[in-house]
Design an enzyme around this catalytic site. Structure first.
Site, PDB file in Angstrom:
ATOM      1  N   HIS A 176      32.595 178.655 135.895  1.00  0.00           N
ATOM      2  CA  HIS A 176      33.418 179.253 136.943  1.00  0.00           C
ATOM      3  C   HIS A 176      34.617 179.988 136.358  1.00  0.00           C
ATOM      4  O   HIS A 176      35.187 180.858 137.021  1.00  0.00           O
ATOM      5  CB  HIS A 176      33.922 178.157 137.903  1.00  0.00           C
ATOM      6  CG  HIS A 176      32.868 177.653 138.848  1.00  0.00           C
ATOM      7  ND1 HIS A 176      31.772 176.946 138.417  1.00  0.00           N
ATOM      8  CD2 HIS A 176      32.748 177.786 140.201  1.00  0.00           C
ATOM      9  CE1 HIS A 176      31.027 176.636 139.471  1.00  0.00           C
ATOM     10  NE2 HIS A 176      31.590 177.134 140.565  1.00  0.00           N
ATOM     11  N   HIS A 229      34.058 164.656 111.298  1.00  0.00           N
ATOM     12  CA  HIS A 229      34.167 165.015 112.709  1.00  0.00           C
ATOM     13  C   HIS A 229      33.144 166.101 113.025  1.00  0.00           C
ATOM     14  O   HIS A 229      32.248 166.390 112.216  1.00  0.00           O
ATOM     15  CB  HIS A 229      35.598 165.454 113.038  1.00  0.00           C
ATOM     16  CG  HIS A 229      36.079 166.609 112.218  1.00  0.00           C
ATOM     17  ND1 HIS A 229      35.958 167.913 112.624  1.00  0.00           N
ATOM     18  CD2 HIS A 229      36.668 166.652 110.994  1.00  0.00           C
ATOM     19  CE1 HIS A 229      36.459 168.709 111.699  1.00  0.00           C
ATOM     20  NE2 HIS A 229      36.902 167.970 110.699  1.00  0.00           N
ATOM     21  N   HIS A 271      31.187 180.376  93.133  1.00  0.00           N
ATOM     22  CA  HIS A 271      30.875 179.508  92.005  1.00  0.00           C
ATOM     23  C   HIS A 271      31.524 180.037  90.729  1.00  0.00           C
ATOM     24  O   HIS A 271      31.866 179.245  89.835  1.00  0.00           O
ATOM     25  CB  HIS A 271      29.355 179.417  91.824  1.00  0.00           C
ATOM     26  CG  HIS A 271      28.703 178.484  92.779  1.00  0.00           C
ATOM     27  ND1 HIS A 271      27.456 178.685  93.325  1.00  0.00           N
ATOM     28  CD2 HIS A 271      29.128 177.296  93.307  1.00  0.00           C
ATOM     29  CE1 HIS A 271      27.146 177.691  94.128  1.00  0.00           C
ATOM     30  NE2 HIS A 271      28.137 176.841  94.133  1.00  0.00           N
TER      31      HIS A 271
END
Length: 476
Positions: free
Chosen positions: A9, A170, A435
């Site tokens: 909405h 997390h 790297h």
């Protein structure tokens, strides 16, 4: 490719959710479109079936399209849009009842890893479980099929890691880990004390509630088990994609006894000359050339990795072992073969095309760590072309302290300067996450990247001072 439509909405809500999802989105596997709010400045809250229909049409190339809604009338708009769609396109659409925020993240992470539509929808429907478990809410598992723990044999491989991320694993690092491991043909399970989870599922990883200081164990078994272990180690060494430099750890401040700066004379890395490559023969001969070049480079990488393990440690040798695994990929060879057969390309042309596509794919990634891997791909491509042309790279005859200047520098290119008087490196482009930077740091070589094209105009043999402390390159 999976398409996801966020139906809300509120456009502001959908925009914020899209921004959150983009942190773990692989745009090649997952495209997200929002259909939110209504075009009424005075009353912008609402949903519009036409917007949903247009969003679905925008994703018509997707194999499946998932519609995720926030509130009741959003479902009505979704169902109305489904009726308005072309019947063939409507067959691709899945209405999903998962919660909007958690569902969006779960779908994005699973779809980005290349999971099947069944796995993606299952991840979405279980997206609330991690939060419910952490809050000790009752979790309804009546509609869940019981999951069986993986049974591993003595051939399974195992590695452990102590998590350094201040917030543990997390949502973002869990998504990165699941996405990374999803591509390997192996059973992979992550353990945290007595808890275990499918390491290809972001939701299950989240349920482990891994916190800073926890020792986690990854177990892998299957044809890609070693590759999965190596990939896990690399991601873990980079804290699963988290920047932990802003952590709350206590630290001491002192004064530097020596500033991290070096002085040397400018030396421009020779630009790769045009390779003298043989003309097209037969497809069988070109495939043989390509195969032999891949095998020869793998052998060189294995030898290099062994020698570097003694000098710089396993973390550096693993980089080159990872490159060798990349070359030992049946799909890579098949792509090169297809270029040779269908387009009558030489082995060199096919390798240039396939590796250029791979490099471009990495450069388009949102993850800065993974994005930097394009430098490795370009480096491997150049080494393969050298092998095909039977050209020996120029070995620099340097006799005094030198600052190496270049546009970019791959790990294998860096190795040519290992036993030379190079004391620092300055690049026009490059990446601090490459790297090359990691290896240079282990070699004790200060390195600056993204200095711009101006360094190309620095006269040869100019005296330079490179300061890693101030990130500057000074002439004179």
């Amino acid at each position: 490719m999976i398409g996801l439509i966020i139906i809300s909405h509120s456009k502001q809500l959908a925009d914020g959710l899209l921004q959150l999802a983009e942190q773990m989105q692989n745009k090649q596997n997952c495209q997200i479109v929002i259909a939110a709010g209504v075009d009424d400045e005075q009353h912008p809250i609402g949903t519009d079936a036409i917007k949903v229909m247009e969003a679905a049409e925008q994703l018509s190339d997707a194999e499946h399209i998932i519609l995720l809604m926030d509130l009741g009338s959003a479902l009505l708009s979704a169902e109305t849009a489904l009726d308005l769609l072309d019947p063939e396109l409507a067959k691709k659409v899945h209405l999903c009842s998962a919660p909007l925020v958690e569902g969006t993240i779960a779908i994005t992470a699973a779809a980005s890893s290349g999971a099947t539509i069944e796995t993606i929808l299952n991840e979405a429907h279980q997206a609330l479980h991690a939060k419910q478990q952490q809050l000790n809410d009752k979790v309804d598992t009546s509609n869940q099929q019981p999951t069986q723990a993986n049974v591993f044999t003595h051939q399974a491989l195992k590695t452990q890691w102590v998590v350094r991320n201040p917030s543990g694993l997390h949502i973002r690092p869990a998504a990165k880990l699941a996405s990374l491991l999803a591509g390997f043909d192996a059973k992979v399970e992550l353990h945290n004390n007595d808890k275990r989870a499918d390491a290809k599922s972001m939701n299950q990883i989240a349920l482990l509630q891994v916190r800073k200081g926890d020792k986690i164990t990854l177990i892998a078994e299957g044809s890609d088990s070693q590759a999965a272990i190596n990939a896990f180690k690399q991601l873990a060494q980079h804290n699963f994609g988290d920047d932990i430099t802003t952590s709350d750890d206590k630290y001491l401040i002192g004064k530097a006894a020596m500033l991290p700066s070096v002085t040397g004379f400018a030396y421009h890395k020779p630009v790769n000359a045009e390779f003298s490559l043989p003309t097209y023969q037969t497809s069988e001969q070109e495939i043989t050339k390509a195969t032999q070049a891949l095998e020869q480079l793998q052998s060189q990488l294995a030898t290099l990795a062994d020698s570097l393990s003694q000098q710089y440690g396993k973390s550096i040798s693993d980089i080159f072992n990872g490159h060798s695994l990349l070359l030992d990929d049946a799909e890579l060879l098949e792509s090169i073969k297809q270029q040779i057969i269908s387009q009558h390309r030489t082995a060199a042309e096919a390798i240039m095309s396939v590796f250029a596509d791979m490099s471009q794919q990495y450069q388009q990634l949102d993850d800065t760590y993974l994005q930097a891997r394009y430098i490795d791909i370009d480096d491997l491509k150049n080494q393969l072309l050298l092998l095909l042309s039977a050209t020996n790279p120029l070995n620099p005859a340097l006799t005094e302290p030198t600052i190496l200047l270049a546009d970019n520098l791959g790990p294998l290119e860096l190795m040519r300067y290992k036993d030379t008087p190079v004391v620092g490196i300055a690049l026009s482009n490059g990446s601090p996450y490459s790297h090359t930077c990691i290896i240079a740091a282990k070699m004790g070589l200060p390195m600056l990247v993204n200095l711009g094209e101006e360094i190309q105009s620095v006269p040869e043999h100019t005296k330079l001072t490179l300061s890693a402390d101030s990130a500057t390159l000074t002439m004179g």
